[in-house]
Design an enzyme around this catalytic site. Structure first.
Site, PDB file in Angstrom:
ATOM      1  CG  HIS A  52      -1.899   1.074   1.317  1.00  0.00           C
ATOM      2  ND1 HIS A  52      -2.117   1.818   2.444  1.00  0.00           N
ATOM      3  CD2 HIS A  52      -2.756   1.554   0.379  1.00  0.00           C
ATOM      4  CE1 HIS A  52      -3.070   2.702   2.221  1.00  0.00           C
ATOM      5  NE2 HIS A  52      -3.474   2.567   0.969  1.00  0.00           N
ATOM      6  CD  GLU A  79      -2.575   2.368  -3.465  1.00  0.00           C
ATOM      7  OE1 GLU A  79      -3.489   3.180  -3.680  1.00  0.00           O
ATOM      8  OE2 GLU A  79      -1.713   2.526  -2.558  1.00  0.00           O
ATOM      9  CG  ASP A  81      -2.733   6.892  -3.653  1.00  0.00           C
ATOM     10  OD1 ASP A  81      -3.797   6.277  -3.786  1.00  0.00           O
ATOM     11  OD2 ASP A  81      -1.946   6.701  -2.690  1.00  0.00           O
ATOM     12  CG  HIS A  94      -3.426   9.315  -0.227  1.00  0.00           C
ATOM     13  ND1 HIS A  94      -4.297  10.034   0.574  1.00  0.00           N
ATOM     14  CD2 HIS A  94      -4.033   8.128  -0.457  1.00  0.00           C
ATOM     15  CE1 HIS A  94      -5.379   9.302   0.812  1.00  0.00           C
ATOM     16  NE2 HIS A  94      -5.245   8.143   0.203  1.00  0.00           N
ATOM     17  CD  GLU A 155      -6.953   5.205  -4.703  1.00  0.00           C
ATOM     18  OE1 GLU A 155      -7.939   5.859  -4.301  1.00  0.00           O
ATOM     19  OE2 GLU A 155      -6.192   4.577  -3.940  1.00  0.00           O
TER      20      GLU A 155
END
Length: 277
Positions: A52, A79, A81, A94, A155
């Site tokens: 993450h 992952e 962002d 993020h 993301e």
């Protein structure tokens, strides 16, 4: 119907019964945990672990250091962002603002790439080990894939959709279109991305998806990525997704006991801050 109610009741009881044990033995007392503590890791049902925001329990989140760290520890996926800047460049951060993670202030979309690269990241785990970290570009993040073999789960946060074709082209350029995954809470982003790329893996992020959400995922060839803490709320939807062969992922699972519960209910991918491969 009775079977579904029984499964839902079982899920609630499992979560309640194991919560205290999980917190004591696999919670915040440890910065990281080996996946060997997961029962499912020893069988064919072993899920794929996704780091993450990179390995954010050790390194500053969404930085090149975190992505390289995830690769070093053996994650198959990390992952990250992404946002678009005022001049249409893809950057990795993020929040919608730079306030929490940098020495600057303001909306990401209000900065040009040149302006945002003048900021320094000053937050996150292990930040004291670095003299100067910058907000990465997506290209720099994908360079880590090229160098280490780790794969990205991207993301889409707050983006200008006119630049989505550039993202598609970038993944093609890096040879990652067949292996990367796209995720977002924004259904519109995902629908537009699917129009641009009919084959890439796309998963819809949802706190507690409904059966109707799963039908929408099926219609668009999407998977579902749900909040593991809300399993008791969306068990019917997750059971339906499993029944229909929809790819299931769960976030953010930092507890090996809960990870096994997610696998029990069909999760193939587990996004985590703490569980190490």
């Amino acid at each position: 119907m009775k079977k579904k109610k029984l499964l839902k009741a079982l899920a609630v009881l499992l979560v309640l019964a194991l919560a205290v044990v999980g917190i004591i033995f696999a919670g915040d007392l440890f910065s990281t945990l080996p996946s060997a503590l997961m029962i499912s890791s020893h069988f064919e049902s072993a899920p794929t672990l996704v780091a993450h925001r990179g390995l954010s329990s050790i390194y500053p989140q969404n930085t090149i250091a975190a992505f390289e760290g995830a690769a070093k520890y053996g994650f198959e996926y990390y992952e990250l962002d992404v946002h678009t800047t005022k001049d249409g460049e893809w950057v990795v951060i993020h929040d919608d603002t730079v306030d929490a993670m940098t020495n600057g202030s303001g909306e990401v979309e209000s900065f040009t790439l040149e302006e945002i690269r003048k900021l320094s990241i000053d937050g996150g785990n292990g930040i004291e080990n670095y003299e100067k970290l910058l907000v990465p570009t997506l290209s720099e993040s994908l360079d880590v894939c090229k160098e280490t073999g780790i794969l990205p789960v991207i993301e889409l946060k707050k983006c200008d959709v006119q630049y989505l074709p550039d993202l598609v082209e970038l993944l093609d350029e890096y040879g990652l279109a067949e292996e990367a995954k796209i995720i977002s809470f924004d259904k519109g982003y995902l629908e537009q991305y699917r129009k641009l790329d009919g084959d890439i893996d796309i998963l819809y992020l949802a706190n507690d998806p409904s059966v109707e959400d799963i039908d929408w995922c099926i219609e668009n060839s999407f998977g579902i990525n749900f909040n593991n803490g809300n399993l008791y709320k969306c068990l019917d939807a997750i059971s339906y997704a499993k029944e229909k062969g929809v790819t299931i992922a769960a976030w953010t699972v930092d507890n090996t006991i809960f990870a096994d519960i997610m696998v029990l209910f069909g999760a193939e991918y587990i996004t985590t801050n703490k569980i190490l491969p």
